[in-house]
Structure formats: structure tokens, C-alpha cells
Design a protein around this motif. Structure first.
Motif, PDB file in Angstrom:
ATOM      1  N   SER A  58       0.877  -1.169   0.000  1.00  0.00           N
ATOM      2  CA  SER A  58       0.000   0.000   0.000  1.00  0.00           C
ATOM      3  C   SER A  58       0.908   1.211   0.000  1.00  0.00           C
ATOM      4  N   THR A 132      -2.266  -1.246  -3.455  1.00  0.00           N
ATOM      5  CA  THR A 132      -3.281  -0.306  -2.976  1.00  0.00           C
ATOM      6  C   THR A 132      -2.673   1.095  -2.948  1.00  0.00           C
ATOM      7  N   PHE A 133      -3.424   2.067  -3.429  1.00  0.00           N
ATOM      8  CA  PHE A 133      -2.892   3.424  -3.494  1.00  0.00           C
ATOM      9  C   PHE A 133      -3.906   4.421  -2.932  1.00  0.00           C
ATOM     10  N   TYR A 134      -3.470   5.226  -1.973  1.00  0.00           N
ATOM     11  CA  TYR A 134      -4.303   6.296  -1.424  1.00  0.00           C
ATOM     12  C   TYR A 134      -3.729   7.622  -1.928  1.00  0.00           C
ATOM     13  N   PHE A 135      -4.508   8.299  -2.718  1.00  0.00           N
ATOM     14  CA  PHE A 135      -4.038   9.527  -3.354  1.00  0.00           C
ATOM     15  C   PHE A 135      -4.706  10.711  -2.661  1.00  0.00           C
ATOM     16  N   ILE A 158      -3.093  -0.904 -10.773  1.00  0.00           N
ATOM     17  CA  ILE A 158      -3.277  -0.833  -9.320  1.00  0.00           C
ATOM     18  C   ILE A 158      -4.585  -1.548  -9.012  1.00  0.00           C
ATOM     19  N   CYS A 161      -7.695   1.702  -5.332  1.00  0.00           N
ATOM     20  CA  CYS A 161      -7.237   3.069  -5.100  1.00  0.00           C
ATOM     21  C   CYS A 161      -8.347   3.941  -4.538  1.00  0.00           C
ATOM     22  N   GLU A 162      -7.931   4.882  -3.746  1.00  0.00           N
ATOM     23  CA  GLU A 162      -8.864   5.838  -3.144  1.00  0.00           C
ATOM     24  C   GLU A 162      -8.336   7.238  -3.382  1.00  0.00           C
ATOM     25  N   VAL A 182      -6.978   0.610 -13.126  1.00  0.00           N
ATOM     26  CA  VAL A 182      -7.372   0.099 -11.810  1.00  0.00           C
ATOM     27  C   VAL A 182      -8.223  -1.147 -12.037  1.00  0.00           C
TER      28      VAL A 182
END
Lengths: 333, 179
Positions: A58, A132-135, A158, A161-162, A182
């Protein structure tokens, strides 16, 4: 260079060095990989041959950008901080005896650049089967584009993602979706303008939209996701009725399994249900088969039928001050 | 096979349950006595004993020469094996078990300087003693805890890329064997 006080690790047989590696956490493996190219190559080949070496990663561009690596049990989380006092701080968190996280802070004068270095090293040495990617779009707004460009060099896709952050993010979200694929889950929690157009209507995973002000009826019809969750939309009850009629005619959302959408006017539910439907008694239990072949238990609800025999079972539920329409699509057994 | 010991035999604790004892001679002719349960922790030694056909009757008359391990390391190894001979088999490590703490007795035993530890690991590897190998590796791995890449480079004597390049260049510049 080796000196009389150092432990000559590289003079040990390879099998022994591997035993030493086995005792190390991802924190140490990453730090080792940063010592030299030769050692990075060693760690990489060790990890690639290791049994059960399945990891998830992540990464996030939050205020303290982080990279979190999970093997079998524990999340190992590196946080990059601009606060020098936090350098080297450690924290161990355990939630319900299951979610275990070891966290470490590393000071940096250029957190985005060092975060990228960390992601690059982690990607080089570990093999990840889930990304997992939190932008957080408003934390480093001037770097958003270069962050997407960087991610594109690191991974083809990915899984989850959020997006978070305040307004002014339309172009960044568009740029992301035009460059990164995604697969599994997208949550757009940012407030976007009313004119935003979701660039990947063909996206098939779970699509969650927290501020659905930009979702028009036409966009909604085009989504191809198997699960759609929309809050705060401006979709009218009449449009919801039209959506359900299109679905019944098999003209949209053929792969849909779950739909959750807010109802703008809770006082006129009859507008939505102005179509053939059947109210199922709440004490009636049934089993439905989803399009992914899993079965699910159903209790009560309002059934509508698609022309191929699939059933949409509708329920209405409150979430905070919003009434939601929830529809589950199955083949009733 | 019978070799006269040049130094006093290291005594092991009395073993009431299993009186079978073996003698081992280190590379520098130190003689050690070790119990059957303890020697079984070393796959190499136990294979040797089995292959040599040593029994309770003839074991003490036939010391086993171990030419790759000196007396200092053998003493540590015998102490370790005697200490752990009745341990239950441990499940194989999963990665980085947080709860695993090296027992204090073993930490003391392995509190030796880096060169001695290095030699002990080579001996442990040769004698194939998995538990001691796990413990030694844990000690070495613990040296890396909370260290920066620069500190790791010093602790483990890891050359930088520039030093590696220079070494390679000097190796390729040096004249090969003359024909």
C-alpha cells in the motif's frame, strides 16, 4: 568498506546469508537494499526464490507519505516525515488481534522524492500481488502529475485506489485514470466539480463515489462496474425509475451485482417504483445466485425482473441523513 | 580408532536417561564428550556416527575427528547441544516472528566478538545444527535493527557501489596467469 569491527556477512556461504535474511523484516530488507547495488540484487533474488513470498503493498501520498508492506501477518509501514523529531520513532499497533502494524518514521527534507525512492526500492526487491494506493490530492498538489507519471513507471495496474482531498482535483483524477489501470476497487472520496466526467466508464471493478454531484444520468447508464456505490448524487427519482426500467430491459449494467445510490426525494418513492414489481414478505427467506456464481441469502425486499430472468431485489435504508436504494442482483434459486 | 587426548576432556552433565556418550576431537586436538541426545542436534555428526557404526559399547573408544572445527567453537557447540538436547522441535520460522526472543542463556553464549561469531557460524553450518544456526542468524539479523543503510554498510562491511566498481576494475586490470 569492511573493517575489523564489522561482521563480514558477505564472506558467509550464500545459504547462511539467506538464513540471516530470514530473520529480517521488510524494513531491514529495504534498508539493506539501499546499501549497494550488489546487495540489492542479492535481496531481490533471495525474495524471488523464497517460499510463500507473497506480499501486498500500500502506498499513499498522505501528509506523511507511506509505504506499507504486508507478508503473512504484519503490516510494515514506513512513514516519511518532514518532522526531524520523529525520525526513527516506532509504533506497534494491533487491532482485534488481527490487524498488526509496525510503523517506523524516517525523516526527509523532500518527502515526495524520498517516498518515490522507497516505492521504487520496494518494487524492485519484492514481488507484490496486490497494490493499494491512497491519493491525497491536496497534500502535494504541485506534484500530483509527477506522482502519477512515477506510478506509471512502477506498475502496470493498481488493484485498489482511493482519492481524497478537496476541490480542484478534476484534472488530477482524469490524468490518473488516463494513465493507470485500476482493477478491483475505486473510491472517489474527493469533491469534484459538477462537470467531471469519469474517464474509464469501461472499468469493471467496484466503483464508490462519495460526492456524486457530478454523476449525471447519462454517465450512470454507462458505468460497467459490477458494484456501484454512489452517495450525494443529484439523480432524481424519475431518473432512478428510468435506470431500473433500462436495467429490466437489459439495456445497461449487465454485469451489475450490487447497486447503492442515494434517493434525492425520499417523499416520492412511488416514482421510483412506477414499474412492475413484487413486494416480498419480510419473513420470506430465499437464496440467490450472483453472476460470479456465489450464493447469497435474501430476506424480503422488493423484486424487479430483468428480461433474462435475473432478479433485482431492492431495499431502502438510511445512511446518516440520506435514504439509499440498495439493489442486489441474483438468480433466485 | 583411538586418539589420546592432549587436553582435559570437557565434562558434560550426567545423563541419567541415556548414558550413551561420544567423543569428538576438534581440529586442534581438543577432546569433547557429548551425549547421544545432544549429538543428534548435529545432522553431520549423527550421520557420521551412524555411518561409522558406533554403538553404546564402542563409542567412547572411537573418538570422531572433526577437522573443520577448532576447540573453542566445539566447546560452544557442545554446550549449546547439551543445553537444548531435550527441546521440543520448533515449528519452522515464518517470516520475522515478532514474538521470538532469543533466550537469555543463548544470548550470553553468543555474546562473542564478530570474528568468533563468524567462525562459529561456519562451524555450525558445517555440522548442520539448525537450531544454533537459527540463533546465530538471529544475533546477526538483530544487528540490523533500527539502522540506516549507511550504518548497515559499516556494521556488515558492505562496500559501496563505487568501492565495488573499483575492486572489479583492479581485478580486471591485474595481469592474468602467464602462459
Amino acid at each position: 568498506m569492511e573493517n575489523s569491527n564489522s561482521f563480514p556477512l558477505f564472506r558467509l556461504p550464500r545459504i547462511v546469508i539467506e538464513e540471516v535474511m530470514r530473520t529480517m523484516t521488510p524494513f531491514e530488507m529495504i534498508n539493506f537494499s539501499m546499501t549497494s547495488s550488489r546487495f540489492k540484487f542479492f535481496v531481490k533474488s533471495y525474495l524471488s526464490y523464497k517460499r510463500n513470498s507473497k506480499y501486498t503493498i500500500s502506498f499513499a501520498t498522505t501528509e506523511e507519505p507511506f509505504v506499507s508492506i504486508k507478508g503473512s501477518e504484519i503490516n510494515f509501514e514506513f512513514r516519511i516525515t518532514s518532522d526531524e523529531k520523529k525520525n526513527g520513532n516506532k509504533e506497534y499497533l494491533e487491532y482485534m488481534g488481527r490487524d498488526k502494524t509496525e510503523r517506523i518514521w524516517v525523516y526527509s527534507e523532500d518527502v515526495v522524492d524520498d517516498w518515490m525512492k522507497l516505492v521504487r526500492t520496494a518494487k524492485e526487491i519484492f514481488t507484490f500481488n496486490y497494490h493499494t494506493f491512497y491519493f491525497k490530492l491536496d497534500k502535494f498538489p504541485e506534484s500530483n502529475r509527477s506522482i502519477v507519471d512515477f506510478l506509471k513507471t512502477q506498475t502496470e495496474s493498481i488493484d485498489w485506489c482511493e482519492f481524497h482531498g478537496k476541490t480542484g482535483s478534476d484534472t488530477n483524477v482524469e490524468y490518473f485514470f488516463n494513465n493507470i489501470t485500476v482493477i478491483d476497487y475505486v473510491a472517489i472520496c474527493s469533491e469534484l466539480s459538477d462537470y467531471f466526467l469519469f474517464p474509464r466508464v469501461d472499468y469493471a471493478g467496484h466503483l464508490a463515489i462519495v460526492y456524486g454531484n457530478w454523476v449525471t444520468f447519462n454517465q450512470l447508464l454507462q458505468f460497467k462496474s459490477h458494484e456501484i456505490t454512489i452517495y450525494n448524487s443529484q439523480i432524481t427519482n424519475h431518473e432512478l425509475n428510468m435506470l431500473l426500467l433500462h436495467w429490466m430491459a437489459n439495456e445497461c449494467h449487465q454485469n451489475l451485482m450490487y447497486l447503492t445510490i442515494n434517493i434525492k426525494d425520499p417523499q416520492s418513492l412511488e416514482t421510483i417504483l412506477n414499474l412492475p414489481h413484487e413486494i416480498v414478505n419480510s419473513d420470506v427467506e430465499r437464496t440467490g445466485r450472483l453472476s460470479n456464481n456465489k450464493t447469497i441469502s435474501l430476506q424480503g425486499g422488493i423484486d424487479i425482473k430483468r428480461n433474462d430472468g435475473m432478479t433485482g431485489t431492492i431495499k431502502f435504508e438510511w445512511r446518516l441523513d440520506e435514504l439509499l436504494l440498495k439493489m442486489l442482483i441474483t438468480r433466485i434459486q | 580408532m583411538s586418539v589420546e587426548p592432549e587436553v582435559p576432556i570437557v565434562q558434560v552433565e550426567e545423563v541419567r536417561e541415556n548414558p550413551v556418550l561420544y567423543k569428538i576431537i576438534s581440529s586442534d586436538n581438543h577432546v569433547f564428550t557429548i551425549s547421544e541426545h545432544a549429538v543428534k542436534l548435529s545432522k553431520t555428526l549423527w550421520d557420521l556416527i551412524t555411518n561409522l557404526g558406533l554403538t553404546a559399547e564402542n563409542a567412547l573408544d572411537n573418538p570422531i575427528p572433526v577437522e573443520n572445527v577448532n576447540g573453542k567453537n566445539m566447546e560452544t557447540i557442545v554446550q549449546f547441544c547439551e543445553r537444548h538436547k531435550y527441546d521440543e522441535e520448533e515449528p519452522e520460522y515464518t517470516n520475522y516472528i515478532r514474538e521470538f526472543v532469543l533466550p537469555e542463556w543463548d544470548r550470553q553464549l553468543l555474546s562473542i566478538d564478530n570474528e568468533e561469531l563468524f567462525q562459529l557460524i561456519l562451524a555450525t553450518n558445517y555440522l548442520d545444527i539448525q537450531k544454533l544456526m537459527d540463533y546465530c542468524c538471529r544475533v546477526i539479523g538483530d544487528m540490523a535493527k533500527d539502522k540506516t543503510p549507511e550504518e548497515l554498510r559499516i556494521i556488515y562491511g558492505i562496500p559501496t557501489d563505487a568501492e565495488d566498481d573499483a575492486l572489479e576494475r583492479s581485478a580486471s586490470d591485474s595481469p592474468g596467469p602467464s602462459g
